[in-house]
Design a protein around this motif. Structure first.
Motif, PDB file in Angstrom:
ATOM      1  N   ARG A  56       0.537  -1.221  -0.063  1.00 42.54           N
ATOM      2  CA  ARG A  56      -0.291   0.289  -0.473  1.00 42.54           C
ATOM      3  C   ARG A  56       1.203   1.670  -0.529  1.00 42.54           C
ATOM      4  O   ARG A  56       0.435   2.705  -0.324  1.00 42.54           O
ATOM      5  CB  ARG A  56      -0.706   0.075   0.921  1.00 42.54           C
ATOM      6  N   ILE A  57       1.662   0.952   1.110  1.00 43.59           N
ATOM      7  CA  ILE A  57       2.900   2.459   0.708  1.00 43.59           C
ATOM      8  C   ILE A  57       3.535   2.701  -0.105  1.00 43.59           C
ATOM      9  O   ILE A  57       3.795   3.797  -0.986  1.00 43.59           O
ATOM     10  CB  ILE A  57       3.757   1.956   1.718  1.00 43.59           C
ATOM     11  N   THR A  58       3.910   0.814  -0.728  1.00 48.74           N
ATOM     12  CA  THR A  58       4.726   1.760  -2.588  1.00 48.74           C
ATOM     13  C   THR A  58       3.490   1.641  -3.482  1.00 48.74           C
ATOM     14  O   THR A  58       3.986   2.875  -3.519  1.00 48.74           O
ATOM     15  CB  THR A  58       4.943   0.165  -2.851  1.00 48.74           C
ATOM     16  N   ASP A  59       2.307   1.795  -3.635  1.00 48.02           N
ATOM     17  CA  ASP A  59       1.739   2.009  -4.187  1.00 48.02           C
ATOM     18  C   ASP A  59       1.009   3.681  -4.365  1.00 48.02           C
ATOM     19  O   ASP A  59       0.722   4.528  -5.244  1.00 48.02           O
ATOM     20  CB  ASP A  59       0.434   1.094  -4.211  1.00 48.02           C
ATOM     21  N   GLU A  60       0.663   3.563  -3.247  1.00 51.41           N
ATOM     22  CA  GLU A  60       0.425   5.180  -2.480  1.00 51.41           C
ATOM     23  C   GLU A  60       0.766   6.661  -2.132  1.00 51.41           C
ATOM     24  O   GLU A  60       1.025   6.964  -2.696  1.00 51.41           O
ATOM     25  CB  GLU A  60      -0.543   5.648  -1.655  1.00 51.41           C
ATOM     26  N   LEU A  61       2.503   6.261  -2.018  1.00 53.79           N
ATOM     27  CA  LEU A  61       3.781   7.145  -1.400  1.00 53.79           C
ATOM     28  C   LEU A  61       5.028   6.549  -2.250  1.00 53.79           C
ATOM     29  O   LEU A  61       5.685   7.721  -2.577  1.00 53.79           O
ATOM     30  CB  LEU A  61       4.068   7.121  -0.508  1.00 53.79           C
ATOM     31  N   GLY A  62       4.806   6.025  -3.166  1.00 55.92           N
ATOM     32  CA  GLY A  62       6.378   5.110  -3.451  1.00 55.92           C
ATOM     33  C   GLY A  62       7.260   4.369  -2.856  1.00 55.92           C
ATOM     34  O   GLY A  62       6.756   3.909  -1.960  1.00 55.92           O
ATOM     35  N   ALA A  63       8.355   3.785  -3.275  1.00 56.53           N
ATOM     36  CA  ALA A  63       8.872   2.803  -2.966  1.00 56.53           C
ATOM     37  C   ALA A  63      10.152   3.197  -1.641  1.00 56.53           C
ATOM     38  O   ALA A  63      10.352   3.924  -1.770  1.00 56.53           O
ATOM     39  CB  ALA A  63       9.830   2.277  -3.864  1.00 56.53           C
ATOM     40  N   PRO A  64       9.186   2.534  -0.493  1.00 56.12           N
ATOM     41  CA  PRO A  64      10.209   2.848   0.310  1.00 56.12           C
ATOM     42  C   PRO A  64      11.519   2.475   0.731  1.00 56.12           C
ATOM     43  O   PRO A  64      12.593   1.374   0.103  1.00 56.12           O
ATOM     44  CB  PRO A  64       9.273   2.207   1.906  1.00 56.12           C
ATOM     45  N   THR A  65      12.542   3.701   0.762  1.00 60.63           N
ATOM     46  CA  THR A  65      14.085   3.535   0.640  1.00 60.63           C
ATOM     47  C   THR A  65      14.367   3.333   1.659  1.00 60.63           C
ATOM     48  O   THR A  65      15.933   3.518   2.473  1.00 60.63           O
ATOM     49  CB  THR A  65      15.235   3.903  -0.124  1.00 60.63           C
ATOM     50  N   VAL A  66      13.531   4.189   2.805  1.00 58.74           N
ATOM     51  CA  VAL A  66      13.905   4.371   4.343  1.00 58.74           C
ATOM     52  C   VAL A  66      13.187   3.355   5.412  1.00 58.74           C
ATOM     53  O   VAL A  66      11.728   3.642   5.206  1.00 58.74           O
ATOM     54  CB  VAL A  66      14.268   5.834   4.419  1.00 58.74           C
ATOM     55  N   LEU A  67      13.708   2.727   6.159  1.00 57.80           N
ATOM     56  CA  LEU A  67      12.647   1.990   7.355  1.00 57.80           C
ATOM     57  C   LEU A  67      13.180   2.406   8.780  1.00 57.80           C
ATOM     58  O   LEU A  67      14.432   2.236   9.212  1.00 57.80           O
ATOM     59  CB  LEU A  67      12.711   0.529   7.084  1.00 57.80           C
ATOM     60  N   VAL A  68      12.329   2.910   9.730  1.00 52.74           N
ATOM     61  CA  VAL A  68      12.633   3.066  10.640  1.00 52.74           C
ATOM     62  C   VAL A  68      12.175   2.446  11.934  1.00 52.74           C
ATOM     63  O   VAL A  68      10.774   2.445  12.078  1.00 52.74           O
ATOM     64  CB  VAL A  68      12.606   4.357  11.650  1.00 52.74           C
ATOM     65  N   ASN A  69      12.634   1.097  11.982  1.00 52.66           N
ATOM     66  CA  ASN A  69      11.912   0.315  13.096  1.00 52.66           C
ATOM     67  C   ASN A  69      11.942   0.125  14.306  1.00 52.66           C
ATOM     68  O   ASN A  69      12.277   0.162  15.280  1.00 52.66           O
ATOM     69  CB  ASN A  69      12.663  -1.313  12.949  1.00 52.66           C
ATOM     70  N   ASN A  70      10.929   1.353  14.635  1.00 54.47           N
ATOM     71  CA  ASN A  70      10.489   2.192  16.175  1.00 54.47           C
ATOM     72  C   ASN A  70       9.794   1.290  17.041  1.00 54.47           C
ATOM     73  O   ASN A  70       9.491   1.634  18.604  1.00 54.47           O
ATOM     74  CB  ASN A  70      10.086   2.993  16.143  1.00 54.47           C
ATOM     75  N   ALA A  71       8.871   0.756  15.909  1.00 53.53           N
ATOM     76  CA  ALA A  71       7.682   0.014  16.822  1.00 53.53           C
ATOM     77  C   ALA A  71       8.094  -0.823  18.366  1.00 53.53           C
ATOM     78  O   ALA A  71       9.481  -1.816  17.933  1.00 53.53           O
ATOM     79  CB  ALA A  71       7.038  -0.639  15.899  1.00 53.53           C
ATOM     80  N   GLY A  72       7.371  -0.882  19.470  1.00 52.64           N
ATOM     81  CA  GLY A  72       7.877  -1.265  20.594  1.00 52.64           C
ATOM     82  C   GLY A  72       6.644  -1.480  21.429  1.00 52.64           C
ATOM     83  O   GLY A  72       5.723  -0.734  21.600  1.00 52.64           O
ATOM     84  N   ILE A  73       6.550  -2.071  22.416  1.00 51.71           N
ATOM     85  CA  ILE A  73       5.973  -2.565  23.431  1.00 51.71           C
ATOM     86  C   ILE A  73       6.394  -3.290  25.134  1.00 51.71           C
ATOM     87  O   ILE A  73       7.619  -3.237  25.153  1.00 51.71           O
ATOM     88  CB  ILE A  73       4.819  -3.428  23.182  1.00 51.71           C
ATOM     89  N   THR A  74       6.478  -2.464  25.579  1.00 49.83           N
ATOM     90  CA  THR A  74       6.772  -3.059  27.151  1.00 49.83           C
ATOM     91  C   THR A  74       5.953  -4.098  27.682  1.00 49.83           C
ATOM     92  O   THR A  74       5.004  -3.581  28.108  1.00 49.83           O
ATOM     93  CB  THR A  74       7.655  -1.625  28.127  1.00 49.83           C
ATOM     94  N   ARG A  75       6.489  -4.925  28.584  1.00 52.46           N
ATOM     95  CA  ARG A  75       5.408  -5.677  29.788  1.00 52.46           C
ATOM     96  C   ARG A  75       7.118  -6.310  30.566  1.00 52.46           C
ATOM     97  O   ARG A  75       6.864  -7.539  30.418  1.00 52.46           O
ATOM     98  CB  ARG A  75       5.184  -7.184  29.409  1.00 52.46           C
TER      99      ARG A  75
END
Length: 253
Positions: free
Chosen positions: A76-95
């Protein structure tokens, strides 16, 4: 038009906190930004801020630990914004919990979001980087990677992010892709507020206790982390790869 204006960045866990500030900073740097989070509706404030400032942004809902959802999100991102060439893996949770009290499910959940999520996202995006012989991956670790009481799951996940970073830097370097890691110290966010609440400590007291151990004499802000990410994804950082940058206000965690 700068190179960044022709490039698309994905920031995971970008509905709030460090992720939201990083998304805004990359938009200011000229990137079109996919603001990815578990709940797409929660991305709206970040997206609206970017768009109102004249940038391009897209809110995307996906569970980064689910391979099918990751693949669908990247398409979806590729179709709507363009092919991604920067990725920031920030998603996280604590338990958080002491080892003998920690349910297996809490271990699995934290490892899944941080490590499996970074693995799946990078695997899905790297082809777009290889195709153009240019890319930037930034993984978010933490000073907890050095060990932190009550965070066996989180510390293991964040240490794993560092190993993942160094290995991907070796594998992807020949394709013009750099992979680096930012390891924040104490940063004032909703997540750290939740930690204070969990242990029953007043927020101001919680902050003061941590600031007392930080040489620069203040707690970190999301913007401090976003600034470091901005450097790693810049053109000028093309000879920097496989590095872990502790953004913690001093030389110690």
């Amino acid at each position: 038009m700068t190179e960044s204006l022709r490039r698309t960045a994905i920031v995971t866990g970008a509905a709030r906190g460090i992720g939201a500030e990083t998304a805004r900073r990359l938009a200011e740097d000229g990137f079109a930004v996919a603001v990815l989070d578990l709940d797409e509706a929660a991305t709206k404030p970040t997206v609206d801020t970017i768009v109102s400032a004249g940038g391009r942004a897209l809110g995307v809902g996906a569970d980064v630990s689910d391979a099918d959802q990751v693949q669908a999100a990247v398409r979806r991102i590729t179709d709507e914004l363009g092919a991604p060439t920067v990725l920031v893996n920030n998603a996280g949770i604590t338990r958080d919990n002491l080892l003998f009290k920690m349910p297996d499910s809490d271990w699995d959940a934290v490892i899944a979001v941080h490590l499996r999520g970074a693995f799946l996202m990078t695997k899905a995006v790297q082809k777009h980087m290889v195709d153009v012989n240019w890319g930037r991956v930034v993984n978010l670790s933490s000073t907890s990677a050095l060990g932190n009481r009550g965070q066996a799951n989180y510390a293991a996940a964040k240490a794993g992010m560092q190993g993942l970073t160094k290995t991907l830097a070796i594998e992807l370097g020949k394709f013009g892709v750099t992979v680096n890691c930012v390891a924040p110290g104490f940063v004032q966010t909703e997540m750290t507020m939740a930690t204070a609440e969990r242990i029953g400590q007043d927020w101001d007291d919680f902050v003061a206790a941590r600031v007392a151990q930080i040489p620069v004499g203040r707690g970190g802000l999301p913007g401090d982390i976003a600034h470091a990410v901005s450097f790693f994804v810049s053109e000028g950082a093309g000879f920097v790869s496989g590095q872990v940058l502790y953004v913690a206000g001093g030389p110690k965690a």
